[in-house]
Structure formats: C-alpha cells, structure tokens
Design an enzyme around this catalytic site. Structure first.
Site, PDB file in Angstrom:
ATOM      1  N   ASP A 150       0.852  -1.184   0.000  1.00 56.79           N
ATOM      2  CA  ASP A 150       0.000   0.000   0.000  1.00 56.79           C
ATOM      3  C   ASP A 150       0.884   1.228   0.000  1.00 56.79           C
ATOM      4  O   ASP A 150       1.970   1.229   0.617  1.00 56.79           O
ATOM      5  CB  ASP A 150      -0.925   0.023   1.224  1.00 56.79           C
ATOM      6  CG  ASP A 150      -1.888   1.200   1.177  1.00 56.79           C
ATOM      7  OD1 ASP A 150      -2.924   1.068   0.484  1.00 56.79           O
ATOM      8  OD2 ASP A 150      -1.599   2.237   1.796  1.00 56.79           O
ATOM      9  N   GLU A 202       1.030   5.671   0.266  1.00 59.45           N
ATOM     10  CA  GLU A 202       0.422   6.974   0.501  1.00 59.45           C
ATOM     11  C   GLU A 202       1.124   7.954  -0.419  1.00 59.45           C
ATOM     12  O   GLU A 202       2.353   7.872  -0.616  1.00 59.45           O
ATOM     13  CB  GLU A 202       0.554   7.395   1.966  1.00 59.45           C
ATOM     14  CG  GLU A 202      -0.120   6.447   2.955  1.00 59.45           C
ATOM     15  CD  GLU A 202      -1.591   6.233   2.679  1.00 59.45           C
ATOM     16  OE1 GLU A 202      -2.262   7.189   2.208  1.00 59.45           O
ATOM     17  OE2 GLU A 202      -2.081   5.118   2.926  1.00 59.45           O
ATOM     18  N   HIS A 260      -5.415   4.995   6.434  1.00 64.15           N
ATOM     19  CA  HIS A 260      -4.676   5.777   5.437  1.00 64.15           C
ATOM     20  C   HIS A 260      -3.199   5.915   5.784  1.00 64.15           C
ATOM     21  O   HIS A 260      -2.567   6.913   5.388  1.00 64.15           O
ATOM     22  CB  HIS A 260      -5.311   7.159   5.232  1.00 64.15           C
ATOM     23  CG  HIS A 260      -6.698   7.096   4.656  1.00 64.15           C
ATOM     24  ND1 HIS A 260      -6.962   6.699   3.369  1.00 64.15           N
ATOM     25  CD2 HIS A 260      -7.901   7.356   5.235  1.00 64.15           C
ATOM     26  CE1 HIS A 260      -8.265   6.730   3.156  1.00 64.15           C
ATOM     27  NE2 HIS A 260      -8.865   7.119   4.280  1.00 64.15           N
ATOM     28  N   ASP A 301      -2.802  -0.109   6.330  1.00 64.11           N
ATOM     29  CA  ASP A 301      -3.684  -0.476   5.227  1.00 64.11           C
ATOM     30  C   ASP A 301      -3.227  -1.785   4.572  1.00 64.11           C
ATOM     31  O   ASP A 301      -4.046  -2.591   4.137  1.00 64.11           O
ATOM     32  CB  ASP A 301      -3.742   0.641   4.194  1.00 64.11           C
ATOM     33  CG  ASP A 301      -4.561   1.832   4.683  1.00 64.11           C
ATOM     34  OD1 ASP A 301      -4.943   1.839   5.865  1.00 64.11           O
ATOM     35  OD2 ASP A 301      -4.794   2.755   3.888  1.00 64.11           O
TER      36      ASP A 301
END
Length: 579
Positions: free
Chosen positions: A34, A36, A176, A181
């Site tokens: 994942d 960001e 987030h 995540d």
C-alpha cells in the site's frame, strides 16, 4: 510431448510444472503493498510519501516493510489531514530513489497484492521508469476487483478497504497509513480466498480470473482436461451420446480446455455447454495453423450447436459478372466453371448488395435479369430514363460501347478499383457539402463493402490459382513450421525435427501431402477450400519471417489493387477475420 528423438521436450516439462493443475494458493508468497501519495496521479506530478508492505505465505506473515518517503514537494493540506503525514515527518525520510530498490528486493519472487492495484502498482512502475530501472514481471492480484466478484450488498455496502476490513473482521483498522492499510488488505485477501476456496478455487490462476458466473459444478469438471496434450490442436466437447457440442482450437489444448472449467470462461453459452459435456477429445496438430484449419473443417462438417461462427461456410454470396452478349452483374451463391468473373465471397447478402450498388452507381450496365439477344428489341426501363443504364434492350447503345464499359468493370473487379473509389468518393463529398450526411453514409458503406470484397478476391485468387506453395517460418517456440498449400487448401503441415536435414524433411512432407485436384478452367477465388481456410493460410503466409521454399505458379497481387484502399475506406473487420 515426445520429440523426434524420443526424449521429452523440456519446454513442455517446464510448462507442466506450474500449469498441470495450477499453482496452489497455499504455496504462493504474496507481497501485499500500500502507498500513501501527495495526489492521485504520478503522471500529473504526484509523489509517494509512504510505502508499506507485508509478505505472507500460507496465512503466515513472513516479513514487513515500512518507510516514509521524502517527496521533495509540499504535501497538500487535505492529504496531510487524511493521512496524518506532514511535511516535517518526511523531511528526513529517504527519497524514492533509495526506497524503490529496497522495496523491489523485499518483494522479489512474490505475487503483488494491492487494493485498487492499478493505483499502487502504477506509481511504483512510474518511478521505476523514471529511474531507468527495469520493472520485474510481477503477477498482480487486485483485492478490489476480486471483492466486486464475490461480495454482495448483504456482505458490505461497498468494496472500499474500510468496508471489507469490517466485513472480514480484520484485526487492523485501515487509517490511510501504508503499513496499517497493507495489514488490513492481508486480512481481506485471506477472507476473499476463504470465500472463493469454498467455491472450488484452489490455484493462483483461478483466483486471478475468478468470476461468480462460473458454477461449482462447472469447476468440478476440470478432470475432463486430464490427458489432453500440451500442444497445438483441436478439442471437441461431446455429450453422453457422443454428439459434438463445441469445437475449438488452441496452441496449448490442455490449458485452454481447463479454462472452460475455471473462472477464465464466463460466457453463459459456454457454461451451458460445459454442463452438458461428458468428455473432451483432442486432435493433436503439428502447427497452430493446422489446428485452425482443422477446426474450420470440423465445424463445417459437424455444425456443433454451440459454435456460432464458421458453421455454414457454404452460405456465402458472390457478385458475378456474366459472360454473354450483354453482360450484367448478379448475386449468386456458387462459383461455377462458366468463365464468368466473381467478386467475394461475402459473409452476408446485405454486404453483397451494398457492393453491387456501388458498382451499379459507377458503371451503367443493365440491371434486368435474364439473357438478352444480341439484337434485343425491348422497351427501356426507368433506369435508362434516369441515365443509370446504357439500355441495350432498346438499341440505345452499340455492342462496342457497351463492351468498353464492361472491360472497365472487369478491370475494376480484378485489378484496379479506382473508378469505383473515385466515383463514390465524389458522390459522398457532394452529399456532405449539402449536409446530406445520412445519404453520404449509405455510399460510404457501399464503398467499404466493395473495397473489402475486391481486396479479398484479389488475395484469394492469387493463392488459389497456384498448384503448390511451400513455405516455412520460425514459430514463437523457436521451431521451424512447414506448410504445403495447394490451390489455396492446406495440404500438409509439419515441424522440422531438431538435427534433421531440412531439405529432405520438406521433400517427404510434400510427397505425403494431400492430393488436391486442379480446378477445371478458372472458376474463381475459392475452388479448393473455403474462403475462411484460405484466409487463415494467407495470414500465415503474409506474416513476417516467412521463407518460400517452392512456388508452382505465380503468387502475386496487382500493385494497383484494392488492398491499398483498405486502411482508408474499411473501418470494420471482414466477415472471415472476426474473432
């Protein structure tokens, strides 16, 4: 598959190692990742601010990877609020130039997993390309796509990660942040795997292509593929009464047949066919082209109910220019040995009618049916009054003038289509200038039908008039395929064995090839095979890398022929080239 020397071909052995039953999910190492970021698109300048990943196999966590990333740009305020990642937090973090190689090393040999994988994988691939770093050939599983195929509204209101994590009672709540995540995505992945496992999905291949439209009973019939060859060939699905339900072809018969019993096959008609099937037989072929030709012949012979295409190759239409004192154009369903000229074949009568209209718009030959005497004495029709017919029926034109028009028409059909192309283009331009666009579209369709038919006729005729063409080409698997074509019909196919004398092999193949009798006279473009078969042969002969071994006759197409107009005037595939 045995080689000519009797030893197993290592290429097929390597394939069996993972494809015989697929790769078990229990033995696959997944890297769930994942990211960001500062925005939604790397191409638009967004940067990565955090990478989190979890490596798992058989339900066991093998390792985790987490790092902030210095984006070297300001993090938008709403992103900072959403993720909790501020500019100060990433100011001392490593740049993506350092993080990406470390992540790729962590994920090496794994199957990547992400929720909305195009986003995360897209960012990673973008920065790999930006750094000039080759992207590994990762296989990817997208839990969002899989969830849409499995989860109902009763399970979760939507397929967002937060909703799925709640539905599968994840031990981690998505927030987030990349590692959290990723951990939640691991739980979602395991929950989805458990759900589809109950439906018979046990391999990575089945997981990647899972569809709820494939029933458990359909998957249970996977054993029908056992024993089929890992080689080019034709496969036949049969019912309890040994009736042929469906005929197909593949470069790898066993792999293709297995797909009918897994999530790869989602066509409703095929699901119905599989429910009726009790066994599958295969005809092993030397080359993919031989398999394609055998498929066409078997479909035409047996007309299986679940084959939609190629079942009735005899149902075609030709435009015929007759040989008589006052020649005319007509639509016919057979090519005869009558010295007439033929254009086609057309897969539908409608296409033939559009082509015929384009020809009549250009050449004012008579459109009445029946033969005319050399000196006719009839009354002129309305077409003559409109200037669309030379009207030989009432003596308005002499034989020499009419014959000159017919010669131009014959040249248009067989060699140079420019008269029709120029006439119809001029008419379309005039109609468009008057904003009569629908009428212009009618003429456009007529022109496309004519150009396509003329090009097909010229290509087919060039090959079907050759008593023999022998050619060879190195196939994708590195082997040299050889085909013997006689009057447009595939007469023999083979693969030169490793270490064999190529000239001797080709000579033996030709000696044992099917005898194809020469057609009497010149009866048109498809005397020895169906148009579909000759089209398949031509595609192979026209592919790059071909080496001609022998050509008996002249295999040529006119330089000024219709093929040069195809790209400009034809916007849809030909009937015999549709998949």
């Amino acid at each position: 598959m045995p080689t000519p020397t009797g030893r197993a071909d290592p290429r097929w052995e390597a394939q069996r190692s993972f494809d015989e039953l697929g790769r078990s999910l229990a033995g696959i190492t997944f890297c769930v990742v994942d990211l960001e970021t500062t925005g939604g698109s790397a191409q638009a300048g967004s940067r990565i601010t955090e990478v989190g990943a979890v490596k798992v196999r058989g339900g066991e966590v093998l390792g985790e990877f987490q790092t902030l990333v210095n984006p070297h740009t300001e993090i938008p305020a709403f992103i900072a609020v959403l993720t909790g990642i501020s500019n100060s937090m990433v100011s001392d973090a490593p740049p993506i130039e350092s993080v990406l190689p470390a992540f790729l090393e962590f994920a090496a040999g794994c199957v990547l997993v992400a929720h909305n994988a195009p986003f995360d994988v897209g960012f990673l691939k973008h920065f790999a390309a930006e750094q000039g770093r080759p992207w590994p050939a990762f296989e990817v599983v997208d839990t969002a796509v899989l969830a849409r195929r499995v989860i109902t509204r009763e399970d979760a209101p939507n397929c967002k990660l937060s909703s799925l994590a709640k539905a599968f009672r994840s031990t981690t709540t998505p927030n987030h942040r990349a590692l959290s995540d990723a951990r939640a995505t691991v739980d979602v992945l395991h929950g989805l795997m458990e759900r589809v496992g109950a439906l018979g999905v046990q391999t990575l291949e089945e997981l990647q292509t899972f569809s709820s439209r494939v029933t458990s009973s359909q998957r249970r019939k996977r054993h029908l593929a056992d024993g089929l060859p890992h080689s080019p060939g034709v496969y036949l699905f049969k019912d309890d009464a040994d009736r042929i339900l469906y005929v197909g072809t593949s470069r790898d018969v066993r792999t293709r047949v297995r797909s009918y019993f897994t999530a790869s096959e989602t066509r409703s008609r095929m699901g119905e066919m599989v429910r009726l099937a009790s066994h599958v037989t295969a005809i092993e072929c030397a080359t993919p082209l031989e398999a394609e030709v055998r498929e066409l012949r078997l479909i035409a012979q047996h007309k299986p109910s679940y084959n939609r295409r190629s079942r009735h190759p005899e149902k075609v239409t030709f435009v015929k220019l007759t040989r008589e004192p006052w020649p005319r154009l007509s639509l016919v369903t057979r090519v005869l040995d009558d010295e007439a000229d033929y254009l086609g074949p057309f897969g539908s009568r409608g296409a033939a009618e559009r082509c015929l209209a384009a020809l009549h718009d250009t050449f004012p030959v008579r459109q009445c049916s029946g033969r005319l005497a050399r000196r006719p004495s009839r009354t002129a029709c309305v077409l003559a009054e409109m200037g669309r017919c030379l009207s030989p029926c009432d003596g308005s034109v002499d034989e020499h003038t009419y014959a000159a028009v017919v010669r131009r028409l014959r040249e248009t059909l067989l060699q140079r289509p420019d008269d029709v192309v120029e006439a119809v283009n001029a008419k379309m331009a005039a109609l468009a200038a008057e904003e009569r666009f629908e009428e212009a579209g009618v003429h456009r369709d007529r022109l496309a039908a004519f150009v396509r038919a003329a090009a097909r006729t010229q290509r087919l005729t060039s090959l079907t008039h050759c008593p023999q063409v022998v050619a060879t080409r190195r196939e994708d698997d590195g082997r040299w395929a050889v085909h013997v074509v006689r009057y447009g019909r595939l007469a023999a196919a083979g693969v030169i064995p490793a270490g064999a004398d190529a000239h001797s092999y080709v000579a033996q193949l030709c000696a044992g090839a099917e005898t194809v009798l020469a057609p009497s006279g010149t009866p048109g473009p498809t005397p020895a095979a169906t148009a579909a078969e000759t089209e398949r042969v031509l595609r192979w002969l026209e592919a790059p890398g071909l080496r001609l071994v022998d050509v008996d006759g002249e295999w040529t197409c006119p330089v000024s022929g219709a093929t040069r107009h195809l790209a400009r005037h034809v916007v849809e595939p030909a009937p015999f080239e549709r998949g």
